[in-house]
Design an enzyme around this catalytic site. Sequence first.
Site, mmCIF file in Angstrom:
data_model
loop_
_atom_site.group_PDB
_atom_site.id
_atom_site.type_symbol
_atom_site.label_atom_id
_atom_site.label_comp_id
_atom_site.label_asym_id
_atom_site.label_seq_id
_atom_site.Cartn_x
_atom_site.Cartn_y
_atom_site.Cartn_z
ATOM 1 N N GLU A 164 0.997 -1.249 0.089
ATOM 2 C CA GLU A 164 -0.047 -0.123 0.040
ATOM 3 C C GLU A 164 0.962 1.442 0.117
ATOM 4 O OE1 GLU A 164 -3.233 0.446 -0.476
ATOM 5 O OE2 GLU A 164 -2.596 2.491 -0.509
ATOM 6 N N LYS A 191 -1.019 8.007 1.712
ATOM 7 C CA LYS A 191 -0.380 8.390 2.767
ATOM 8 C C LYS A 191 -1.443 9.261 3.675
ATOM 9 C CE LYS A 191 0.428 11.980 -0.436
ATOM 10 N NZ LYS A 191 0.119 11.286 -1.675
ATOM 11 N N PHE A 208 9.149 16.283 -1.133
ATOM 12 C CA PHE A 208 10.018 15.520 -0.037
ATOM 13 C C PHE A 208 11.481 15.978 0.086
ATOM 14 C CE2 PHE A 208 6.661 12.574 -0.392
ATOM 15 C CZ PHE A 208 6.243 12.126 1.008
ATOM 16 N N TYR A 261 11.601 19.168 1.975
ATOM 17 C CA TYR A 261 11.500 20.395 2.896
ATOM 18 C C TYR A 261 12.522 19.873 4.110
ATOM 19 C CZ TYR A 261 7.872 22.182 0.291
ATOM 20 O OH TYR A 261 7.073 22.999 -0.852
ATOM 21 N N GLY A 289 13.251 20.081 7.921
ATOM 22 C CA GLY A 289 12.271 20.359 9.152
ATOM 23 C C GLY A 289 12.734 19.601 10.379
ATOM 24 N N GLY A 319 8.566 11.233 10.830
ATOM 25 C CA GLY A 319 8.172 10.370 11.990
ATOM 26 C C GLY A 319 7.028 9.497 11.251
ATOM 27 N N CYS A 338 5.607 4.573 9.445
ATOM 28 C CA CYS A 338 6.473 4.051 8.121
ATOM 29 C C CYS A 338 7.698 4.231 8.181
ATOM 30 C CB CYS A 338 5.366 4.326 7.057
ATOM 31 S SG CYS A 338 3.783 3.811 6.894
ATOM 32 N N LYS A 379 10.254 2.913 10.722
ATOM 33 C CA LYS A 379 10.337 1.576 11.052
ATOM 34 C C LYS A 379 10.899 0.724 9.621
ATOM 35 C CE LYS A 379 5.638 -0.256 9.921
ATOM 36 N NZ LYS A 379 6.080 -0.686 8.735
ATOM 37 N N ARG A 405 2.504 8.369 16.088
ATOM 38 C CA ARG A 405 3.662 7.273 16.262
ATOM 39 C C ARG A 405 4.926 7.974 15.723
ATOM 40 N NH1 ARG A 405 0.304 2.390 13.475
ATOM 41 N NH2 ARG A 405 -0.649 3.894 12.458
HETATM 42 P P1 NAD Z 1 -2.721 0.585 12.530
HETATM 43 O O1 NAD Z 1 -2.131 0.136 13.584
HETATM 44 O O2 NAD Z 1 -3.520 1.560 12.307
HETATM 45 O O3 NAD Z 1 -4.074 -0.619 12.320
HETATM 46 C C1 NAD Z 1 -3.643 -2.142 12.278
HETATM 47 C C2 NAD Z 1 -4.887 -2.906 12.872
HETATM 48 O O4 NAD Z 1 -4.540 -4.242 12.915
HETATM 49 C C3 NAD Z 1 -5.336 -2.304 14.487
HETATM 50 O O5 NAD Z 1 -6.667 -1.873 14.345
HETATM 51 C C4 NAD Z 1 -5.021 -3.883 15.079
HETATM 52 O O6 NAD Z 1 -6.027 -4.047 16.052
HETATM 53 C C5 NAD Z 1 -5.223 -4.813 13.839
HETATM 54 N N1 NAD Z 1 -4.680 -5.986 14.102
HETATM 55 C C6 NAD Z 1 -3.686 -6.366 14.718
HETATM 56 N N2 NAD Z 1 -3.316 -8.002 14.748
HETATM 57 C C7 NAD Z 1 -4.589 -8.345 14.059
HETATM 58 C C8 NAD Z 1 -5.161 -9.561 13.789
HETATM 59 N N3 NAD Z 1 -4.355 -10.830 13.999
HETATM 60 N N4 NAD Z 1 -6.001 -9.800 13.178
HETATM 61 C C9 NAD Z 1 -7.019 -8.617 13.050
HETATM 62 N N5 NAD Z 1 -6.489 -7.386 13.168
HETATM 63 C C10 NAD Z 1 -5.333 -7.263 13.866
HETATM 64 O O7 NAD Z 1 -1.835 0.050 11.181
HETATM 65 P P2 NAD Z 1 -1.879 0.797 9.860
HETATM 66 O O8 NAD Z 1 -1.094 2.195 9.931
HETATM 67 O O9 NAD Z 1 -3.046 0.605 8.971
HETATM 68 O O10 NAD Z 1 -0.748 -0.095 9.127
HETATM 69 C C11 NAD Z 1 -0.795 -1.544 8.619
HETATM 70 C C12 NAD Z 1 0.103 -1.862 7.786
HETATM 71 O O11 NAD Z 1 0.215 -1.236 6.519
HETATM 72 C C13 NAD Z 1 1.629 -1.951 8.186
HETATM 73 O O12 NAD Z 1 2.389 -2.871 7.662
HETATM 74 C C14 NAD Z 1 2.117 -0.629 7.666
HETATM 75 O O13 NAD Z 1 3.472 -0.398 7.646
HETATM 76 C C15 NAD Z 1 1.572 -0.424 6.252
HETATM 77 N N6 NAD Z 1 1.247 0.739 5.668
HETATM 78 C C16 NAD Z 1 0.781 1.817 6.462
HETATM 79 C C17 NAD Z 1 0.731 3.266 6.039
HETATM 80 C C18 NAD Z 1 0.133 4.156 6.714
HETATM 81 O O14 NAD Z 1 -0.009 5.319 6.462
HETATM 82 N N7 NAD Z 1 -0.285 4.039 7.928
HETATM 83 C C19 NAD Z 1 0.821 3.236 4.588
HETATM 84 C C20 NAD Z 1 1.244 2.240 4.023
HETATM 85 C C21 NAD Z 1 1.534 0.850 4.268
#
Ligand code: NAD
Length: 447
Positions: A151, A154, A252, A254, A256, A260, A263, A266, A333
Amino acid sequence: MHILMVGTGYVGLVTGACFAEMGHTVVCLDINKEKIDMLQKGNVPIFEPGLDELVKRNLQQKRLRFTTDYAKAVTDATVCFIAVPTPSLPDGSCDISYVEAAAREIAKHMNGYKIIVNKSTVPVGTAARVKAIIQEERGSSVSFDVVSNPEFLKEGAAVHDCLKPDRIIIGANAPKPIEVLKEVYSPFTLSHDRVLVMDVLSAEMTKYAANAMLALRISFMNEIADVCKKVGANVNEVRKGIGSDSRIGYSFLYPGVGYGGSCFPKDVRALIATAKNVGCSPLLMEATDAVNERQKKVLGQKMLQYFASRGGVKNKTIGIWGLSFKPDTDDMREAPSITFIEELLKEGARVRLFDPVSIPNAKRILGDSSQITWCNDEFEAASGADAVALLTEWKQFRLVDFHCIRDQMKGIAFFDGRNQYKPLDMKDKGFDYISIGVPDQLQGSKK
Ligand code: NAD
């Protein structure tokens, strides 16, 4: 198409709602019952522009449902997306235990051919691990394919990005899941084809390479900012000067307070771990991470330095504008504001904090302290402050009435961690203005 989205966070909820908006029947599943209870009532637990109405509309039209029940959800679905967290382990490598747990639960309830799609950001080889888990659980009694579909949305623009993706990457080693995923995404690709099909390992690697590249640009610019300040150049001009080169572009770049969020930090560390694991020396990635860690402390150091000749920062009051790791999200985060605030608290300062949406999440991280006052707006945060610092560039901070802010403050220092304002303009308004990568003689600071 019946879709199951496992994990209802920033990615799962947005993507699930967007799939439903396009006409798919979607079940979003989470192990967090409180979250699912809220969502079943149409209450969205995160802040993401446009998401609230999307969820409410599709819930009402019964294309979107929320559950904690794996058995029924897996039985009903053809395609099971996994969008659960993949945080860092203490050594920086990626913790895929949530993905493994989700895969195991899906496996238990599989009742026919399923496509399992890794949407979480996972290290190269995780699709193979998911496949192995399902085989461990079910032997050869079930037929399935595992696909990588990273995914790229943003936070802050997630609904837009999801509805209008730049590209959709499908990493698969068999034709059938490719056809099915193309069908899932067909409503998103009507104007032109946005699907890139590749092998699974390359798809997994693409996500890390993309985030590492973006993080690298930010750290690069922060390093350039440091040099600019020391040689008397203005990084704001330099940024425009290089961004106008079509080979470079403006995004990207800028300077600052560092990157954080859930994504970049980590994912850079996970890529470093992956590289080392296969005997590579990820020098650029290590430098990207190191520069960022240093950068998160730069504004705090500038503040300590400023107050060193003014009796120290102890017992000073600092107003802080913006807490989330970037605007238009409530996500705290790894927000650089945390490092900044914790340093000030350690030094004995009092802080007055304001953010348009992330105060509840910030409270969970920063806890209760007599040194913290939570404020309702930027004016309240500036009231009686010896200095104000901008940490997150929310739009509402762009055109603030600085005469009014100045009148509310006790001191005159403004620390701009996002280079949002014009140095000489701020000087005219009576501030000691300190920003990133701009030499003192160009800032109008008395220090
Ligand atoms: P998040 O923490 O917001 O949500 C994850 C959800 O998964 C939580 O609600 C949690 O309760 C649930 N969960 C955990 N274990 C579970 C299980 N076994 N069964 C069912 N639900 C479960 O995380 P996020 O920010 O949505 O990120 C999810 C993934 O997508 C990560 O790998 C992240 O790196 C990736 N990602 C995030 C973004 C972003 O902008 N947040 C963008 C691209 C990719």
